[in-house]
Scaffold this active site. Structure first.
Site: not given
Length: 333
Positions: A17, A20, A63, A87, A89, A134, A136, A158, A162
Site C-alpha cells: 500500500t 514503493d 502480517d 515497514a 516508515s 535505508t 537513515e 527507525y 532498519k
C-alpha cells in the site's frame, strides 16, 4: 520485455500500500510477473484503491508480525522473488512508538527470512529476497558521501531497527546461502508519498496556497539536507538487484543533496513565488530529538554492477509533485 506464459515468475511484495509497493507492482506487472501484495487486515481501506488501480495484482492476507501468516503467504504466492517493503516508515513516529517500529522494521524482516527458509525447504524452490534498507542507518554520518562501506550510526529507533534488518539480511545470505540483497535507498519521493513526509507536505501545501485554500506551511529545521530521488526510478534498482547471480548490498541515490529551504525554492517556483518566507512558519514540534543533518549517497556500485542511474532530476520531481497536488485539489473542489 514481458515473460511468456511458461516463463512467468511470481513476486510477493510486502508494504504493497506504500508508494514503493505501488510503483514496484506496476513495474513487475509490466514485465509479465504474477504479483502478490501482502495486505494486513480483512477490511484494509486501501484494498479498493489497489483493486481499481492495479487490477492484475493479487492480494494475500498476512502480517509481518505473524510468522505463521508469512509462511501461509509464501505457500499461496509461490514466489520466485520476495520484496520486503513493509515497514513503519515515518521516522519521527519511531521516537514515540519505538517498540512497534522495532517489531515491524526489525522483527518483520526476521519473520520474512524465516518464512522464506521454511518455504524453500518445503517446496525445493529457490527464492530471491530484497530488503528495503535505508540511508537513515547512516545517521551520524562517518563519511562525507555514504557508500556500502560507510559505518552505520543510526540516530532514531527507525534507523536502529532498519540496521537490524539490514544485518539480518547479510547474515542469512552468508549463513544459509540465501540470494538476499539490501537496497540502501536514500530519500525517494513521488506524488504517491504520504502527506506526513516533508516533500509531499510541501508540495501539497504549495498547491493549496496557489488555490487559496491554505495560508502557510509549518515546518521544522529548514537546513536539513537530503539526497532526494524519484521512487519510480528506485524500484527499478530493486528489481535489478534480484536479477543478479548473487545477492549483495547497494546504495541507491542521486549523489546530490538539497536542503528543505531548497525544496521550498523549487516548489514555490512552480507557482511563480520567489519569496516564500511569509508563507512558511517554523514549528518546534517537527524537530527530532536527534537530527540527521546531511545525507548524500554514492551509487557508483549500483551504476557499475546493475547499470542503474536515476532518470528524474530533483527539480523535475518537485514540479511533478506540486502539479499533481494542484490538479488533485482542483478536482476535489
Amino acid at each position: 520485455m514481458a515473460l511468456s506464459a511458461l516463463e512467468k515468475r511470481s513476486a510477493l511484495i510486502t508494504g504493497i500500500t506504500g508508494q514503493d509497493g505501488f510503483y514496484l507492482a506496476e513495474l513487475l506487472l509490466s514485465k509479465g510477473y504474477r504479483v502478490f501484495g501482502l495486505l494486513r487486515g480483512q477490511n484494509n481501506p486501501k484494498a479498493a484503491a489497489l483493486a481499481r488501480d492495479l487490477p492484475e495484482l493479487q492480494l494475500v492476507s498476512g502480517d509481518l508480525l505473524d510468522a505463521s501468516s508469512m509462511i501461509r503467504a509464501m505457500t499461496i504466492a509461490e514466489p520466485d522473488e520476495v520484496y520486503n517493503l513493509g515497514a513503519v516508515s515515518f521516522v519521527p513516529h519511531s521516537f514515540t512508538n519505538p517498540r512497534l517500529v522495532a517489531d515491524v522494521n526489525g522483527g518483520g524482516v526476521l519473520n520474512t527470512l524465516e518464512a522464506i527458509r521454511f518455504y524453500q525447504d518445503l517446496s525445493g524452490r529457490q527464492v530471491r529476497f530484497y530488503q528495503a534498507s535505508t540511508s537513515e542507518m547512516f545517521g551520524k554520518v562517518q563519511d562525507s558521501i555514504q557508500s556500502e562501506k560507510t559505518l552505520l550510526w543510526p540516530r532514531s529507533p527507525y534507523g536502529v531497527a532498519k540496521a537490524y534488518g539490514h544485518h539480518l539480511t547479510i547474515n542469512y545470505r552468508e549463513s544459509y546461502g540465501l540470494h538476499a540483497s539490501s537496497g540502501i535507498l536514500f530519500n525517494h519521493e513521488s506524488p504517491r508519498r504520504g502527506l506526513e513526509f516533508v516533500t509531499r507536505k510541501v508540495a501539497h501545501g504549495v498547491a493549496r496556497i496557489s488555490l487559496g485554500l491554505q495560508d502557510t506551511i509549518a515546518l521544522g529545521n529548514l537546513d536539513t539536507q537530503r539526497d532526494w530521488g524519484f521512487a519510480g526510478d528506485y524500484v527499478e534498482a530493486m528489481y535489478l538487484m534480484l536479477q543478479q547471480d548473487q545477492g549483495d548490498d547497494f546504495v541507491i541515490a542521486t549523489g546530490e543533496t538539497h536542503s528543505i529551504a531548497e525544496l521550498l525554492d523549487a516548489a514555490f517556483s512552480v507557482i511563480g513565488v520567489s519569496d516564500w518566507s511569509p508563507l512558511v512558519g517554523l514549528d518546534p514540534r517537527y524537530a527530532r530529538p536527534a537530527e540527521v543533518d546531511v545525507l548524500i549517497g554514492d551509487a557508483s556500485k549500483a551504476n557499475s554492477v546493475l547499470g542503474w542511474k536515476p532518470k528524474v532530476s530533483f527539480l523535475e520531481l518537485v514540479e511533478m509533485m506540486v502539479k499533481y497536488d494542484i490538479e488533485r485539489q482542483r478536482s476535489a473542489a
